[in-house]
Design an enzyme around this catalytic site. Structure first.
Site, PDB file in Angstrom:
ATOM      1  CD  GLU B  60      -3.392  -4.313   5.205  1.00 44.04           C
ATOM      2  OE1 GLU B  60      -4.063  -4.236   6.261  1.00 44.04           O
ATOM      3  OE2 GLU B  60      -3.591  -3.565   4.225  1.00 44.04           O
ATOM      4  CG  HIS B 127       1.024   6.283   1.524  1.00 45.02           C
ATOM      5  ND1 HIS B 127       0.586   7.055   2.574  1.00 45.02           N
ATOM      6  CD2 HIS B 127      -0.024   5.479   1.201  1.00 45.02           C
ATOM      7  CE1 HIS B 127      -0.668   6.738   2.861  1.00 45.02           C
ATOM      8  NE2 HIS B 127      -1.063   5.778   2.051  1.00 45.02           N
TER       9      HIS B 127
END
Ligand SMILES: Cc1ncc(C[n+]2csc(CCOP(=O)(O)OP(=O)(O)O)c2C)c(N)n1
Ligand SMILES: [Mg+2]
Lengths: 372, 324
Positions: B60, B127
């Site tokens: 990321e 999540h």
């Protein structure tokens, strides 16, 4: 007997006398600027800390000299020599260190945190500038230190990738300390650059310490360039205090990046000759280590090379040294006259549409510059 | 007008913007041949090739960092974060670097970082995040979260055209559940403008994202009981549309702030402060906040239902407010 084996030709063999002098000038100028900054620091005119690149001027110049003036540089705090090599006017450094309103960051960011994007980056059409010998062709992309160490590597990779998407002939070079190569961002960035074959050259500097931490506590590998081994890209180690040896490696890496062959890493063996910053007396550094490296000062060694190659005699070198010293002093004096930033501007320009001044950066040619 | 899903609207915005501006490209994990974990980028690589649809390693910091670098070169990168929870992995790149760039050097960072946020789908603690409060305290960033397909498309187009870094949160619960009319023609939904989803006179429920539907359902129930709730969909979380917020407060004099992220330090606190500072004189009751409980997002449906602010809790809170 077989004929004498020919030594492989080195790029540095074909550097002209004026180019050698120019390299020496950039290194000497970097040192003189910092010497001047020490005076300003003691007079409390420098805002915040002062970082020296003493002992690392050679590797900074040798690497940057392998670039075109239109390439991208992402120097860190030890790379004043690279900034001089890319033609940044010394006054810009003093303006920055004194947090002046006319500095590149208009007093908003520290020391050599200067940034410059040539005009072509603002073209709306992807390849608008192609084939047109643009007026800014000699201007580099500059992204000064990003203080979160390691972050500059993904950014440098993206600069290379972005320029490639625009069809630009651009190589991105980023310098990074041994300590900073332990960050996740460094590894993510180098790996991505490798996969993408980004036109990137990373210069990893083993200067023996990261602040007070010796390199042995930073990594278990013996040579810093092995950081690159896991990413399947070329890497070489070089004596960082031998400017021409550095230049030769850098030229090879820059040329292959320019030819589309992808990223690489140069490991530089050098020494940080002072503490981390002016506040640090570096008592944790063994005296013998400093003494050993004092004998290998990159500028002293390079002066000898200049004489050996007949590029200058001793008198000429003394003259160049004096020129650099007085140039640094003049530039510092001029910068001192600049006003501090207007407090009324403090919250301006956080978002687009609210900018109050276009940041500028002035470039100069060295006194030894000659059209190729 | 064609009726499309929230997810399809996002995809349309990407297709349109890549066609409109050759500087736009997308980068992220599994977004190429696979079309993205939620299939938002499906078909993009066939249309635009792997130079403009870049499958990135699981990095990321490298994705966002290189996007910043490319944006410096004049490109317009759109980064996909596979689940928005992982935006924490590039928090530094966004807050310390991207957000400060224009202020420090006058060089803007026109990137979009988008990804699926939110709970209600059994995603568990890693999540289901709603990360807006992490970024709210960072000048230099913009943040949007659409609740309709129309806004999903219009806000993404606006984000891509914006000259500053925009975080675009797409609620994964809405991806295929929400469908509405979306024009084929070019349009944008300007960043910084809230929408009034239901007019009312008795209280204002100020919310965004999937909670808009919770609020609307609660408003329906309340109406049956004679309470008329106004529902404000913020759409833009940074900057906030103060005018629409304050106008509604002036009209109803009662405020229920509703968000799916947890309560403490949430965006509700900032909204409450704005209302307290600028509309105190209009208030007939204390400002109320309703949010997820101060705990990580749990996995089991029974736990997650208890954790999220559901319709029943909204109705109860609203009734308390009007009876104050
Ligand atoms: C991510 C991050 N952590 C910590 C620091 C604080 N810091 C600044 S310089 C430095 C030492 C850097 O050492 P090295 O990378 O070897 O570079 P050198 O100073 O030796 O050139 C540290 C720890 C920082 N700037 N960024
Ligand atoms: Mg070091």
């Amino acid at each position: 007997m077989a004929k004498a084996s020919k030594k492989p030709e080195k790029a540095s063999d074909s550097l002209a006398s004026n180019q050698l002098l120019e390299m020496y000038w950039f290194g000497r100028l970097a040192r003189e600027i910092e010497e001047r900054l020490v005076i300003l620091f003691r007079q409390s005119k420098v805002i915040g800390g002062l970082y020296r690149s003493l002992g690392q001027e050679g590797e900074s110049v040798g690497t940057a000299y392998a670039l075109k003036k239109s390439d991208a540089v992402l120097p860190l705090i030890r790379n004043m020599g690279a900034l001089m090599t890319m033609g940044i006017r010394p006054r810009e450094i003093f303006l920055q260190y004194m947090a002046k309103g006319e500095s590149n960051t208009r007093g908003r960011d520290l020391n050599i945190h200067i940034v410059h994007m040539p005009a072509w980056t603002r073209d709306l059409a992807l390849t608008a500038d192609q084939g047109r010998p643009g007026v800014d062709h000699d201007e580099p992309v500059v992204v000064g230190p990003i203080s979160m160490l390691g972050d500059s590597i993904p950014v440098a990779a993206g600069i290379g990738m972005g320029a490639r998407m625009r069809g630009r002939d651009l190589v991105s070079m980023a310098w990074i300390g041994d300590g900073a190569t332990s960050t996740g961002a460094f590894h993510e960035g180098l790996n991505f650059a490798a996969v993408q074959k980004a036109p990137l050259v990373v210069v990893a500097e083993d200067n023996k310490f990261a602040y007070s931490t010796p390199i042995s506590k930073q990594m278990a590998i013996k040579r810093i360039d092995e950081r690159a081994a896991a990413y399947g890209i070329p890497h070489e180690m070089v004596d960082g205090n031998d400017i021409l040896a550095v230049y030769d490696v850098a030229k090879r890496m820059v040329d292959r990046a320019r030819a589309g062959e992808g990223a690489s890493l140069i490991g530089v063996d050098t020494m940080r000759m002072q503490g981390h910053a002016q506040h640090d007396d570096a008592r944790y550094v063994p005296k013998t280590l400093v003494e050993e490296w004092q004998k290998k000062d990159p500028l002293t060694l390079f002066a000898k090379t200049l004489m050996d190659r007949g590029a200058a005699n001793e008198k000429r070198i003394t003259e160049v040294d004096r020129m650099a010293k007085s140039y640094a002093a003049e530039e510092a004096d001029a910068a001192e006259q600049s006003p501090m930033p207007d407090p009324a501007t403090v919250a301006r320009g956080v978002y687009a549409g609210d900018d109050y001044a276009e940041p500028t950066l002035e470039f100069v040619k060295s006194p030894f510059w000659e059209k190729q | 007008m064609p009726v499309v899903t929230y997810l399809e609207a996002i995809r349309q915005a990407l297709f349109d913007e890549m066609a409109r501006d050759e500087r736009v490209f997308v980068m992220g994990e599994d977004i190429g041949a696979y079309g993205g974990a939620f299939k938002v980028t499906e078909g993009l690589i066939e249309a635009y090739g792997d130079k403009r649809v870049i499958d990135a390693p699981i990095s990321e910091q490298a994705i966002v960092g290189s996007a910043i670098g490319a944006s410096y070169m004049g490109m317009r990168p759109v980064c996909e974060i596979q689940f928005i929870d992982f935006i924490a992995c590039c928090f530094d790149m966004l807050t310390n670097f991207a957000a400060t760039s224009r202020y420090r050097n006058g060089v803007g960072v026109p990137i979009v970082v988008r990804g699926p946020c939110g709970g209600g789908v059994g995603g568990g603690p890693f999540h289901s995040l709603n990360p807006e409060a992490f970024f709210l305290n960072t000048p230099g960033l913009k943040m949007v979260e659409p609740s309709t397909a129309y806004d999903a498309k219009g806000l993404l187009k606006a984000a891509i055209r914006d000259d500053d870094p925009v975080l675009y949160f797409e609620h994964k619960f809405l991806y295929r559940r929400i469908k509405d009319e979306v024009p084929d023609d070019d349009y944008i939904v300007p960043i910084g403008k809230a929408a009034v989803r239901r007019e009312g006179t008795d209280l204002s429920i100020i919310t965004f994202g999937a909670m808009v539907y919770t609020a609307l359902e609660a408003a329906g129930t309340l109406a049956e009981q004679g309470v008329e709730a106004e529902v404000i969909d913020l759409r833009s979380l940074a900057p906030l549309d103060r005018d629409t917020i304050l106008d509604s407060v002036a009209k109803t004099s009662r405020v229920l702030l509703l968000h799916e992220a947890t309560l403490t330090g949430g965006i509700g606190g900032e909204l409450a402060a704005i209302i307290g500072e600028h509309a105190f004189g209009y208030l007939d009751a204390p400002i109320m906040r309703l949010a997820s409980l101060d705990a990580p997002v749990p996995y089991a449906p029974s736990l997650e239902t208890a954790f999220l602010p559901g319709v029943t809790r909204v109705v109860e809170a609203a009734k308390k407010l009007v009876q104050y």
